[in-house]
Design a protein around this motif. Structure first.
Motif, PDB file in Angstrom:
ATOM      1  N   LEU A 142       0.888  -1.165   0.000  1.00  0.00           N
ATOM      2  CA  LEU A 142       0.000   0.000   0.000  1.00  0.00           C
ATOM      3  C   LEU A 142       0.923   1.210   0.000  1.00  0.00           C
ATOM      4  CD1 LEU A 142      -2.936   0.695   0.001  1.00  0.00           C
ATOM      5  CD2 LEU A 142      -3.021   0.339   2.455  1.00  0.00           C
ATOM      6  N   ILE A 143       0.813   2.040  -1.032  1.00  0.00           N
ATOM      7  CA  ILE A 143       1.821   3.089  -1.211  1.00  0.00           C
ATOM      8  C   ILE A 143       1.192   4.451  -1.481  1.00  0.00           C
ATOM      9  CG2 ILE A 143       3.590   1.503  -2.063  1.00  0.00           C
ATOM     10  CD1 ILE A 143       2.879   2.250  -4.905  1.00  0.00           C
ATOM     11  N   ASP A 144       1.965   5.484  -1.168  1.00  0.00           N
ATOM     12  CA  ASP A 144       1.578   6.835  -1.537  1.00  0.00           C
ATOM     13  C   ASP A 144       2.542   7.268  -2.639  1.00  0.00           C
ATOM     14  OD1 ASP A 144      -0.046   9.196  -1.094  1.00  0.00           O
ATOM     15  OD2 ASP A 144       1.813  10.139  -0.397  1.00  0.00           O
ATOM     16  N   VAL A 145       2.001   7.422  -3.850  1.00  0.00           N
ATOM     17  CA  VAL A 145       2.857   7.730  -5.002  1.00  0.00           C
ATOM     18  C   VAL A 145       2.895   9.246  -5.179  1.00  0.00           C
ATOM     19  CG1 VAL A 145       3.169   7.380  -7.486  1.00  0.00           C
ATOM     20  CG2 VAL A 145       2.243   5.540  -6.072  1.00  0.00           C
ATOM     21  N   THR A 146       4.096   9.826  -5.038  1.00  0.00           N
ATOM     22  CA  THR A 146       4.203  11.281  -5.072  1.00  0.00           C
ATOM     23  C   THR A 146       4.633  11.804  -6.442  1.00  0.00           C
ATOM     24  OG1 THR A 146       6.350  10.940  -4.024  1.00  0.00           O
ATOM     25  CG2 THR A 146       4.554  11.664  -2.611  1.00  0.00           C
ATOM     26  N   ASP A 147       5.455  11.048  -7.145  1.00  0.00           N
ATOM     27  CA  ASP A 147       5.771  11.428  -8.533  1.00  0.00           C
ATOM     28  C   ASP A 147       6.065  10.155  -9.333  1.00  0.00           C
ATOM     29  OD1 ASP A 147       8.548  10.726  -8.362  1.00  0.00           O
ATOM     30  OD2 ASP A 147       8.927  12.610  -7.343  1.00  0.00           O
ATOM     31  N   TYR A 148       6.563  10.316 -10.557  1.00  0.00           N
ATOM     32  CA  TYR A 148       6.696   9.151 -11.442  1.00  0.00           C
ATOM     33  C   TYR A 148       7.690   8.100 -10.950  1.00  0.00           C
ATOM     34  CZ  TYR A 148       3.739  11.182 -15.028  1.00  0.00           C
ATOM     35  OH  TYR A 148       2.661  11.669 -15.709  1.00  0.00           O
ATOM     36  N   THR A 149       8.631   8.495 -10.101  1.00  0.00           N
ATOM     37  CA  THR A 149       9.657   7.524  -9.715  1.00  0.00           C
ATOM     38  C   THR A 149       9.757   7.321  -8.198  1.00  0.00           C
ATOM     39  OG1 THR A 149      11.273   9.301  -9.773  1.00  0.00           O
ATOM     40  CG2 THR A 149      11.137   7.902 -11.724  1.00  0.00           C
ATOM     41  N   THR A 150       8.889   7.972  -7.449  1.00  0.00           N
ATOM     42  CA  THR A 150       9.002   7.854  -5.995  1.00  0.00           C
ATOM     43  C   THR A 150       7.688   7.436  -5.367  1.00  0.00           C
ATOM     44  OG1 THR A 150      10.131   9.989  -6.268  1.00  0.00           O
ATOM     45  CG2 THR A 150      10.109   9.047  -4.040  1.00  0.00           C
ATOM     46  N   PHE A 151       7.755   6.468  -4.486  1.00  0.00           N
ATOM     47  CA  PHE A 151       6.584   6.188  -3.659  1.00  0.00           C
ATOM     48  C   PHE A 151       7.011   5.911  -2.230  1.00  0.00           C
ATOM     49  CE2 PHE A 151       7.312   1.868  -5.610  1.00  0.00           C
ATOM     50  CZ  PHE A 151       7.558   1.152  -4.447  1.00  0.00           C
ATOM     51  N   GLU A 152       6.090   6.213  -1.307  1.00  0.00           N
ATOM     52  CA  GLU A 152       6.340   5.911   0.101  1.00  0.00           C
ATOM     53  C   GLU A 152       5.591   4.618   0.407  1.00  0.00           C
ATOM     54  OE1 GLU A 152       5.501   7.782   4.540  1.00  0.00           O
ATOM     55  OE2 GLU A 152       4.829   8.894   2.785  1.00  0.00           O
ATOM     56  N   LEU A 153       6.312   3.639   0.953  1.00  0.00           N
ATOM     57  CA  LEU A 153       5.675   2.363   1.314  1.00  0.00           C
ATOM     58  C   LEU A 153       5.025   2.526   2.680  1.00  0.00           C
ATOM     59  CD1 LEU A 153       5.177  -0.642   0.791  1.00  0.00           C
ATOM     60  CD2 LEU A 153       7.440  -1.115   1.714  1.00  0.00           C
ATOM     61  N   ILE A 154       3.691   2.495   2.690  1.00  0.00           N
ATOM     62  CA  ILE A 154       2.973   2.762   3.945  1.00  0.00           C
ATOM     63  C   ILE A 154       2.582   1.446   4.620  1.00  0.00           C
ATOM     64  CG2 ILE A 154       1.026   3.987   5.001  1.00  0.00           C
ATOM     65  CD1 ILE A 154       2.398   6.028   3.426  1.00  0.00           C
ATOM     66  N   GLY A 155       2.186   0.458   3.826  1.00  0.00           N
ATOM     67  CA  GLY A 155       1.768  -0.822   4.410  1.00  0.00           C
ATOM     68  C   GLY A 155       2.196  -1.972   3.521  1.00  0.00           C
ATOM     69  N   ARG A 156       2.437  -3.111   4.139  1.00  0.00           N
ATOM     70  CA  ARG A 156       2.818  -4.301   3.369  1.00  0.00           C
ATOM     71  C   ARG A 156       2.348  -5.532   4.125  1.00  0.00           C
ATOM     72  NH1 ARG A 156       9.216  -3.838   3.439  1.00  0.00           N
ATOM     73  NH2 ARG A 156       8.984  -5.590   2.025  1.00  0.00           N
ATOM     74  N   THR A 157       2.414  -6.680   3.488  1.00  0.00           N
ATOM     75  CA  THR A 157       1.997  -7.884   4.195  1.00  0.00           C
ATOM     76  C   THR A 157       3.094  -8.311   5.166  1.00  0.00           C
ATOM     77  OG1 THR A 157       1.221 -10.153   3.999  1.00  0.00           O
ATOM     78  CG2 THR A 157       2.828  -9.429   2.367  1.00  0.00           C
ATOM     79  N   ILE A 158       2.648  -8.817   6.300  1.00  0.00           N
ATOM     80  CA  ILE A 158       3.636  -9.302   7.273  1.00  0.00           C
ATOM     81  C   ILE A 158       3.856 -10.814   7.099  1.00  0.00           C
ATOM     82  CG2 ILE A 158       3.203  -7.487   8.960  1.00  0.00           C
ATOM     83  CD1 ILE A 158       1.593  -9.626  10.579  1.00  0.00           C
ATOM     84  N   ASP A 159       3.081 -11.434   6.204  1.00  0.00           N
ATOM     85  CA  ASP A 159       3.307 -12.870   5.938  1.00  0.00           C
ATOM     86  C   ASP A 159       3.065 -13.165   4.451  1.00  0.00           C
ATOM     87  OD1 ASP A 159       0.353 -13.021   6.089  1.00  0.00           O
ATOM     88  OD2 ASP A 159       0.653 -13.041   8.253  1.00  0.00           O
ATOM     89  N   ASP A 160       1.952 -13.821   4.098  1.00  0.00           N
ATOM     90  CA  ASP A 160       1.704 -14.159   2.690  1.00  0.00           C
ATOM     91  C   ASP A 160       1.272 -12.926   1.897  1.00  0.00           C
ATOM     92  OD1 ASP A 160       2.183 -16.772   3.347  1.00  0.00           O
ATOM     93  OD2 ASP A 160       0.104 -17.448   3.193  1.00  0.00           O
ATOM     94  N   ALA A 161       1.678 -12.869   0.634  1.00  0.00           N
ATOM     95  CA  ALA A 161       1.149 -11.842  -0.272  1.00  0.00           C
ATOM     96  C   ALA A 161      -0.272 -12.259  -0.671  1.00  0.00           C
ATOM     97  CB  ALA A 161       2.025 -11.730  -1.506  1.00  0.00           C
ATOM     98  N   ALA A 162      -1.054 -11.284  -1.141  1.00  0.00           N
ATOM     99  CA  ALA A 162      -2.447 -11.586  -1.507  1.00  0.00           C
ATOM    100  C   ALA A 162      -2.506 -12.673  -2.583  1.00  0.00           C
ATOM    101  CB  ALA A 162      -3.135 -10.314  -1.982  1.00  0.00           C
ATOM    102  N   GLY A 163      -1.684 -12.540  -3.626  1.00  0.00           N
ATOM    103  CA  GLY A 163      -1.688 -13.525  -4.715  1.00  0.00           C
ATOM    104  C   GLY A 163      -1.232 -14.898  -4.238  1.00  0.00           C
ATOM    105  N   GLU A 164      -0.273 -14.879  -3.315  1.00  0.00           N
ATOM    106  CA  GLU A 164       0.240 -16.134  -2.751  1.00  0.00           C
ATOM    107  C   GLU A 164      -0.896 -16.866  -2.024  1.00  0.00           C
ATOM    108  OE1 GLU A 164       3.387 -15.104  -0.093  1.00  0.00           O
ATOM    109  OE2 GLU A 164       3.927 -17.180   0.339  1.00  0.00           O
ATOM    110  N   ALA A 165      -1.728 -16.116  -1.299  1.00  0.00           N
ATOM    111  CA  ALA A 165      -2.866 -16.722  -0.591  1.00  0.00           C
ATOM    112  C   ALA A 165      -3.828 -17.353  -1.603  1.00  0.00           C
ATOM    113  CB  ALA A 165      -3.575 -15.677   0.263  1.00  0.00           C
ATOM    114  N   PHE A 166      -4.089 -16.638  -2.707  1.00  0.00           N
ATOM    115  CA  PHE A 166      -4.940 -17.210  -3.766  1.00  0.00           C
ATOM    116  C   PHE A 166      -4.323 -18.523  -4.271  1.00  0.00           C
ATOM    117  CE2 PHE A 166      -7.060 -13.090  -4.115  1.00  0.00           C
ATOM    118  CZ  PHE A 166      -8.325 -13.420  -4.573  1.00  0.00           C
TER     119      PHE A 166
END
Ligand code: KG4
Ligand code: ZN
Length: 333
Positions: A142-166
């Motif tokens: 989950l990111i906040d994208v401020t320009d074309y090459t920069t984003f701030e990583l605000i949230g991430r999975t602490i275990d399985d990725a969503a696709g991995e769970a699928f």
């Protein structure tokens, strides 16, 4: 500006030619899904070898379809990570060799940047800033994208990725690999309220995710049904599981957009192909008056065009690499 984009981080060998970061002239993808299917997941050593076999033919086809020759290329980019190291090295070595021979700049691109840029290929009007949800087989960002090459990583999975769970839930039911598209399809015929699976909110880590508890809950339910001799209601399990994933993804993404005051939400990565997620986000964004973007299906999963777009924007920002770019950092992102 003609950019060559190379992707080889997992099980797709892809080379694309993109003009000015947005216009796709060719996007050739050699997928290895069939090879890994019988193992229920990607086998890294096999993936690396398949990339070696596919690289030159895919490159030739990309140039041919774009109707250009090697000399027409202005910038060369390849995924530098995150991904499988042996797989990444194939694309990176190819990109560096081309850069050296053609005397054109080389850029090592973050794969997640690439997923965000997939949206610039599909939506000419889209510009940062925005809230981004990147959901793939390996990552949930989950990111906040401020320009074309920069984003701030605000949230991430602490275990399985969503696709991995699928993928893991599909494997537990023996319905095929990769699980995402199969579960998506079967969910359409199931009842999302048939089973009460947990939504993991992680109250303290407001924007982080956890999907392994949900996956375990589904597997436990399958075992219980099995022990009781009840046949698995596959469509209902799919729909109920999928809805549990969607509820958490959608709620947290909406909350981040609100917190940051963004008026636009952008989805990307393989799981952004999910029809249930798209519908849910459409409904929620409409209600809140937010704009929603997601890539065309062909740019949701891994492809060279998204890497070419990210390469172009990195070049525009003056972020280019030397041929000595440290591969040692590949696995650490
Ligand atoms: O972005 P991607 O091609 O590769 C990575 O960078 O990981 O994403 C692949 C993931 C797989 O886990 C696959 O099951 C999932 O995306 N996926 C989906 C759908 N299509 C692909 N998940 C849910 N619904 C879909 N329609
Ligand atoms: Zn990916």
């Amino acid at each position: 500006m003609i950019t060559l984009g190379i992707e080889s981080s997992c099980d797709e060998t892809s080379v694309a030619v993109v003009r000015n970061g947005r216009e796709v002239l060719s996007n050739i993808i050699a997928t290895q899904i069939e090879v890994h299917q019988k193992f229920g997941g990607v086998v890294p050593e096999i993936a690396s070898r398949k990339h070696v076999e596919a690289f030159n033919p895919v490159l030739d086809q990309a140039l041919e379809e774009a109707n250009i020759s090697l000399e027409d290329i202005d910038i060369i980019g390849a995924t530098r990570g995150p991904g499988l190291i042996g797989a990444l090295l194939v694309g990176l070595s190819g990109a560096k060799a081309l850069s050296f021979a053609l005397k054109k700049p080389f850029i090592g691109v973050n794969h997640m940047d690439g997923h965000v840029c997939a949206n610039y290929l599909s939506h000419p009007e889209l510009e940062p800033p925005f809230t981004g949800l990147i959901v793939s087989g390996g990552h949930t960002y989950l990111i906040d994208v401020t320009d074309y090459t920069t984003f701030e990583l605000i949230g991430r999975t602490i275990d399985d990725a969503a696709g991995e769970a699928f993928d893991k839930v599909a494997r537990a039911m023996g319905i095929g690999y990769p699980g995402g598209p199969i579960i998506d399809k079967l969910s359409k015929k199931g009842n999302p309220k048939a089973m009460e699976f947990p939504r993991i909110w992680l109250k303290k880590e407001e924007f982080d995710f956890s999907f392994s508890g949900l996956k375990t809950a589904v597997i436990n339910e399958l075992n219980t049904l099995h022990q009781k001799g009840i046949s698995i209601p596959v469509e209902d399990v799919c729909a109920s599981f999928q809805q549990a994933v969607i509820d958490v993804l959608a709620t947290k993404t909406m909350a981040l957009a609100k917190k940051k005051g963004r008026d636009t939400i952008v989805l990307s990565g393989g799981v952004s192909a999910n029809s249930g997620l798209r519908e849910e986000m459409e409904t929620r964004c409409k209600k809140e008056g937010l704009k929603l973007y997601y890539p065309e299906l062909k740019y949701c999963t891994d492809n060279g065009a998204m890497i070419a777009s990210a390469t172009y924007y990195n070049y525009q920002s003056g972020n280019y690499d030397t041929l000595g770019m440290a591969e040692a950092n590949l696995g650490l992102e």
